[in-house]
Design a protein around this motif. Structure first.
Motif, PDB file in Angstrom:
ATOM      1  N   GLY A  31       0.789  -1.231   0.000  1.00  9.74           N
ATOM      2  CA  GLY A  31       0.000   0.000   0.000  1.00  9.74           C
ATOM      3  C   GLY A  31       0.811   1.265   0.000  1.00  9.74           C
ATOM      4  N   THR A  32       2.113   1.140   0.281  1.00  4.76           N
ATOM      5  CA  THR A  32       2.989   2.316   0.323  1.00  4.76           C
ATOM      6  C   THR A  32       4.259   1.982  -0.451  1.00  4.76           C
ATOM      7  OG1 THR A  32       3.657   1.500   2.517  1.00  4.76           O
ATOM      8  CG2 THR A  32       2.119   3.324   2.457  1.00  4.76           C
ATOM      9  N   PHE A  33       4.193   2.040  -1.759  1.00  5.20           N
ATOM     10  CA  PHE A  33       5.267   1.579  -2.641  1.00  5.20           C
ATOM     11  C   PHE A  33       6.593   2.293  -2.390  1.00  5.20           C
ATOM     12  CE2 PHE A  33       7.478   2.003  -6.818  1.00  5.20           C
ATOM     13  CZ  PHE A  33       7.869   0.680  -6.955  1.00  5.20           C
ATOM     14  N   ILE A  52       0.717   0.509  -4.500  1.00  6.12           N
ATOM     15  CA  ILE A  52      -0.039   1.760  -4.522  1.00  6.12           C
ATOM     16  C   ILE A  52       0.826   2.896  -3.983  1.00  6.12           C
ATOM     17  CG2 ILE A  52      -2.111   2.946  -3.668  1.00  6.12           C
ATOM     18  CD1 ILE A  52      -3.267   0.080  -3.168  1.00  6.12           C
ATOM     19  N   ASP A  53       0.742   4.065  -4.597  1.00  9.15           N
ATOM     20  CA  ASP A  53       1.409   5.249  -4.042  1.00  9.15           C
ATOM     21  C   ASP A  53       0.703   6.491  -4.545  1.00  9.15           C
ATOM     22  OD1 ASP A  53       3.475   7.303  -3.254  1.00  9.15           O
ATOM     23  OD2 ASP A  53       4.578   5.479  -2.739  1.00  9.15           O
ATOM     24  N   PRO A  77      -1.552   4.487  -9.103  1.00  6.16           N
ATOM     25  CA  PRO A  77      -1.511   5.805  -8.472  1.00  6.16           C
ATOM     26  C   PRO A  77      -2.775   6.030  -7.653  1.00  6.16           C
ATOM     27  CG  PRO A  77      -2.034   6.020 -10.801  1.00  6.16           C
ATOM     28  CD  PRO A  77      -1.766   4.566 -10.558  1.00  6.16           C
ATOM     29  N   GLY A  78      -2.626   6.378  -6.392  1.00  7.22           N
ATOM     30  CA  GLY A  78      -3.798   6.586  -5.547  1.00  7.22           C
ATOM     31  C   GLY A  78      -3.444   6.445  -4.086  1.00  7.22           C
ATOM     32  N   MET A 128       2.103  14.762  -0.068  1.00 15.25           N
ATOM     33  CA  MET A 128       2.613  13.511  -0.607  1.00 15.25           C
ATOM     34  C   MET A 128       2.169  13.320  -2.053  1.00 15.25           C
ATOM     35  SD  MET A 128       2.210  10.892   2.597  1.00 15.25           S
ATOM     36  CE  MET A 128       3.182  11.128   4.096  1.00 15.25           C
ATOM     37  N   GLY A 129       1.035  13.887  -2.394  1.00 20.43           N
ATOM     38  CA  GLY A 129       0.550  13.861  -3.764  1.00 20.43           C
ATOM     39  C   GLY A 129       0.813  15.201  -4.426  1.00 20.43           C
ATOM     40  N   ASP A 130       0.035  15.502  -5.450  1.00 24.05           N
ATOM     41  CA  ASP A 130       0.243  16.772  -6.157  1.00 24.05           C
ATOM     42  C   ASP A 130      -1.016  17.633  -6.162  1.00 24.05           C
ATOM     43  OD1 ASP A 130      -1.293  15.247  -7.818  1.00 24.05           O
ATOM     44  OD2 ASP A 130       0.077  15.282  -9.529  1.00 24.05           O
ATOM     45  N   ASP A 131      -1.921  17.377  -5.204  1.00 27.25           N
ATOM     46  CA  ASP A 131      -3.122  18.205  -5.134  1.00 27.25           C
ATOM     47  C   ASP A 131      -3.447  18.522  -3.678  1.00 27.25           C
ATOM     48  OD1 ASP A 131      -3.884  15.733  -4.258  1.00 27.25           O
ATOM     49  OD2 ASP A 131      -5.582  15.501  -5.607  1.00 27.25           O
TER      50      ASP A 131
END
Length: 333
Positions: A31-33, A52-53, A77-78, A128-131
């Motif tokens: 779940g945390t690549f 998933i990441d 991605p998610g 951690m993401g881009d949004d």
């Protein structure tokens, strides 16, 4: 936190693989690549991995591993809180194992432009993401009360109030834009003491957890793993601070609870069927050799359990110790 130039080593790798026990042909979810440490070790056993990441950088960096895996690695991605949905979207009914390494990765900490660390000056981002909102958005707009609650609930910072007031006063003149700018202000409020963590450590942790909803995502991931695992499947979770570990500990304690036997003097207590059986009575921790080679492992705790045949059930986030911080107001500059 990891050292600035430390290699990106997966924490408690041996213990994770022992507890997860992947076998050829099985399907496991990482779940945390991150840098792919756990995924590589699982692939080496002959199992298939769904990794998933939420970080697009991690997904892009993993494409070479996808090519080398000969069809046994799928990168998604998610967020891992939706892991059961990601699995279902691939046409898979249930998986044999789930591993979650909670928190920020050393790759993110070591890149100044991500804004996670006060060791390296960079934009006050922390996503951690881009949004979504950045840490700068939070410190420049939230009112004093909200900031204080964030710093206390997610960082357990004893001087949360004075730090929040100092931030609101300082931003009237100049909005916060960089990590060093914020760290310097905190250093003026919380005096550094020999042999103790940097004064800004807890505030930065709190902002990172808030911006990424890390604890809420953890609760959702535990529930999602319960739904996605087949009977006999294993859930392995590695945490790095007390807030995370408390949630995981309470989840496993609740899900492994067995109804006590009744007697003629007392009725049998009503307890929902256990959905997990514990693999670890306490926690697995790093030994001295691993800590010496990978300082990030010092605070790591591993808990693991095996899925039973009992149906998944709703989760009570508050009972697991999830703090609630509401954005009640926006303060001016």
């Amino acid at each position: 936190m990891s050292e600035a130039n430390a290699p990106h080593l997966p924490v408690l790798l041996r213990q994770v693989i022992e507890r997860l026990a992947p076998k050829p042909g099985e399907i496991h979810v990482d779940g945390t690549f991150g840098a792919g440490g756990y995924t590589k070790a699982i692939l080496a056993t002959g199992a298939r991995v769904i990794a998933i990441d939420r970080d697009p950088t991690a997904i892009a960096a993993g494409e070479a591993l996808v090519e080398a895996s000969e069809g046994r690695l799928t990168l998604v991605p998610g967020v891992f809180g939706d892991l059961d949905e990601h699995v279902a979207a691939l046409g898979i009914d249930a998986v044999d194992g789930v591993v979650l390494d909670i928190g920020v990765s050393s790759m993110q900490l070591d890149r100044a432009e991500r804004g996670f660390s006060f060791r390296l000056d960079g934009p006050l981002d922390m996503r951690m993401g881009d949004d979504g909102e950045t840490a700068a958005d939070v410190v420049n707009t939230a009112d004093v009360g909200t900031l204080a609650r964030i710093f206390w609930a997610y960082g357990e910072e004893k001087r949360s109030g004075p730090v929040a007031r100092a931030i609101v006063e300082a931003r009237k003149e100049t909005p916060f834009t960089t990590t060093r700018q914020l760290a310097k202000l905190i250093e003026g409020v919380i005096r550094a003491k020999p042999h103790e963590i940097h004064p800004a450590t807890r505030v930065f942790q709190a902002l990172r957890i808030h911006v990424n909803d890390e604890l809420g995502e953890l609760v959702r991931a535990l529930a999602a793993a319960e739904r996605a695992l087949k009977p006999g499947g294993r859930l392995v979770v590695v945490t790095f601070h007390s807030l995370e570990d408390r949630i995981v500990k309470r989840f496993f304690a609740d899900r492994s609870k067995v109804a006590p036997g009744g007697s003629r003097h007392a009725p049998i207590a009503t307890v929902a069927p256990a959905t997990f059986e514990l693999l670890t009575k306490g926690v697995d921790e790093a030994d001295e050799a691993e800590i010496a080679s990978n300082p990030r492992a010092r605070s790591a705790k591993l808990r693991a359990a095996v899925r039973t045949k009992a149906p998944a059930r709703p989760i009570d986030a508050e009972a697991l110790g999830l703090p609630r911080v509401e954005m009640r107001g926006r303060g001016g500059r």
